[in-house]
Design an enzyme around this catalytic site. Structure first.
Site, PDB file in Angstrom:
ATOM      1  N   GLU A 248     -12.632  31.279 -85.070  1.00  0.00           N
ATOM      2  CA  GLU A 248     -12.196  29.962 -85.549  1.00  0.00           C
ATOM      3  C   GLU A 248     -10.694  30.037 -85.769  1.00  0.00           C
ATOM      4  O   GLU A 248     -10.228  30.591 -86.758  1.00  0.00           O
ATOM      5  CB  GLU A 248     -12.937  29.589 -86.841  1.00  0.00           C
ATOM      6  CG  GLU A 248     -14.426  29.393 -86.666  1.00  0.00           C
ATOM      7  CD  GLU A 248     -14.769  28.233 -85.754  1.00  0.00           C
ATOM      8  OE1 GLU A 248     -13.911  27.335 -85.579  1.00  0.00           O
ATOM      9  OE2 GLU A 248     -15.878  28.211 -85.203  1.00  0.00           O
ATOM     10  N   CYS A 282      -6.209  24.054 -91.044  1.00  0.00           N
ATOM     11  CA  CYS A 282      -6.206  24.321 -89.598  1.00  0.00           C
ATOM     12  C   CYS A 282      -6.473  23.071 -88.769  1.00  0.00           C
ATOM     13  O   CYS A 282      -6.108  23.023 -87.597  1.00  0.00           O
ATOM     14  CB  CYS A 282      -7.221  25.408 -89.258  1.00  0.00           C
ATOM     15  SG  CYS A 282      -8.924  25.003 -89.700  1.00  0.00           S
TER      16      CYS A 282
END
Length: 507
Positions: A248, A282
């Protein structure tokens, strides 16, 4: 600091030879001798967890539920400590911690407990004519001993949500919190092992060198959240053991604002998504693409939204976080030289404060466009049309998220259909992350694999293809045995081959 919480005392330093055990990944045999353990400080821990996993202790649903409920007690009983630790690490507002850390984990936990019995069931599949009297299904097997490496920006959420799925799938787990968020790391290392079974779950607190040594061990699955550069290191280490990974990562998430959007709503949702957690997210919108006319409308609306959220001086606001560390502060502050500061721009190195900032007149080769910002800075670049915006997006690495604001459904659909990204959200930011029914993950440079809800359980489960046949009816099997006779082929084809369904076109 490099400590190993929940390390079984009976193993000591690993000086004694661990018992020979089955290699769960390859089905062969391997042994962990004292020499190997002395070379790697975590070899004994990994060996112990593997032995426990091979005992099948984590397999029963009742055991998985008990551990998940214990994790729920951790979140409930240590809530105040979690709030204090995130405030100490990055000045994170308690409201933001509740929303993005504790609420998300509890939602994920409850969703998993509500559905675990269904997820664990064998999934029966279609069969051809030859197998009609047999049983064919997919068994959801745990991988074995898995490693979860968490980031610092959401140190509870992005560590515990994968852990929930790993426990639910029946694995033994080592979790490695980020050493950057040192107060949360200490909390996790000292407290979490008190709630979970120490024979099956451990917390390793380690820096770069310790994490490198940890990755030298063979795991059955590795789940990493962080930067693409470190993701490559993790994937390289995993490749040595042919270990599957979920990465991720991040990237520069574009946001196209069309001329047909609702300007005030767009500004509020855009400012919230960019400046939440001081931009250290993010999936935050990393830059805006819009026409020059829309920029002129958007600027006063953004200025108004920032004042509404954080007051006339955001530095005094209890709703605005700080940058995690000095190195990150210096990096983000250096990006303010790109373009021209239109809103904000104030900084304070002593408190690692960077004001909510909007940059205009930004060029695509400016420093702020060459890296993920990960701070409260929003660059705006002007484009002439939606087509130009799409071309700009497609000329770069595929991002973790793409955002578009427009009152026209056709515009939203055009951006969705003509671009590629890990996730997509129309007329809002960040909110797709909150749905346990949607997979979360990247593509290309922004990541590999996904999770959330059922997808987390599936990520940590091996779909084991299973066929159970009876011992009788051998006459049917003789058709496939040598010596081969061409006259048998038509019957075998009918018994085993899937036929395409006939379609009917009405002219």
């Amino acid at each position: 600091m490099e400590t190993c919480s929940a390390f079984p005392q009976s193993l000591g330093s690993g000086a004694t030879k661990a018992p020979e055990h089955e290699n769960s990944a390859g089905g062969g045999k391997e042994s962990m001798d004292s020499d190997a353990m002395s070379r790697n400080p975590y070899a004994g821990l990994v060996s112990h967890l593997r032995t426990t996993w091979l005992s099948r202790k984590t397999r029963p649903m009742e055991y998985r539920v008990a551990q998940l409920e214990a994790l729920g007690r951790f979140l409930e009983e240590k809530e105040e400590e979690i709030l204090e630790a995130t405030t100490l690490d990055m000045g994170k507002p308690r409201f933001e911690t509740q929303l993005s850390e504790i609420f998300v984990c509890r939602s994920e936990l409850n969703h998993t407990l509500n559905n675990l019995s269904t997820w664990m069931k064998d999934e029966h599949v279609e069969k051809n004519w030859a197998m009609q009297l047999d049983s064919a299904f997919i068994r959801k097997d745990p991988y074995g001993v898995v490693l979860i490496i968490g980031p610092w920006n959401y140190p509870i959420n992005l560590l515990l949500v994968p852990l929930i799925g790993a426990i639910a799938a029946g694995n033994c787990v080592i979790v490695k919190p980020s050493e950057v968020s040192k107060n949360v790391e200490r909390l996790m290392a000292e407290t979490l092992p008190k709630y979970l079974d120490k024979d099956c779950f451990a917390v390793v607190a380690a820096g770069v060198e310790g994490t490198t040594r940890l990755l030298e061990n063979r795991f059955d699955y590795i789940f990493y959240t962080g930067s693409p550069s470190v993701g490559r290191v993790v994937m390289t280490a995993a490749a040595k053991h042919l270990t599957p990974v979920t990465l991720e990562l991040g990237g520069k998430n574009p946001c196209y604002v069309s001329d047909s959007c609702h300007v005030q709503n767009t500004a509020r949702r855009l400012a919230w998504g960019r400046f939440f957690n001081a931009g250290q997210t993010c999936i935050a919108p990393d830059y805006v693409l819009c026409s020059l006319e829309m920029q002129e409308k958007l600027m006063p609306a953004l200025r108004e939204a920032i004042a509404e959220f954080y007051g006339p001086n955001p530095q005094e606001s209890s709703s605005f976080a700080r940058i995690i560390g000095d190195r990150h502060f210096q990096r983000v502050r250096a990006l303010l030289s790109s373009g021209r500061v239109a809103i904000g721009g104030q900084t304070d190195a002593g408190t690692r404060y960077i004001a909510p900032t909007v940059l205009v007149d930004v060029q695509q080769d400016d420093p702020v466009m060459k890296q993920e910002i990960f701070g409260p800075v929003l660059p705006i670049l002007t484009v002439k049309s939606m087509d130009d915006a799409i071309a700009f997006i497609n000329a770069r690495e595929r991002p973790l998220a793409i955002y578009v604001f427009s009152s026209c459904k056709q515009v939203v659909n055009q951006v969705l259909e003509r671009t590629s990204s890990g996730g997509f959200c129309g007329n809002d930011t960040l909110m797709h992350f909150t749905l346990t029914s949607l997979p979360f993950g990247g593509i290309g440079q922004s990541g590999l694999g996904n999770y959330h809800g059922r997808f987390t359980f599936d990520t940590f489960s091996h779909p084991r293809a299973t066929l159970l046949r009876g011992n009788g009816r051998e006459a049917f099997n003789t058709l496939r045995y040598p010596p081969y006779e061409p006259r048998r082929l038509p019957l075998l084809r009918s018994a085993t081959q899937t036929r395409r369904h006939q379609t009917c076109a009405i002219l």
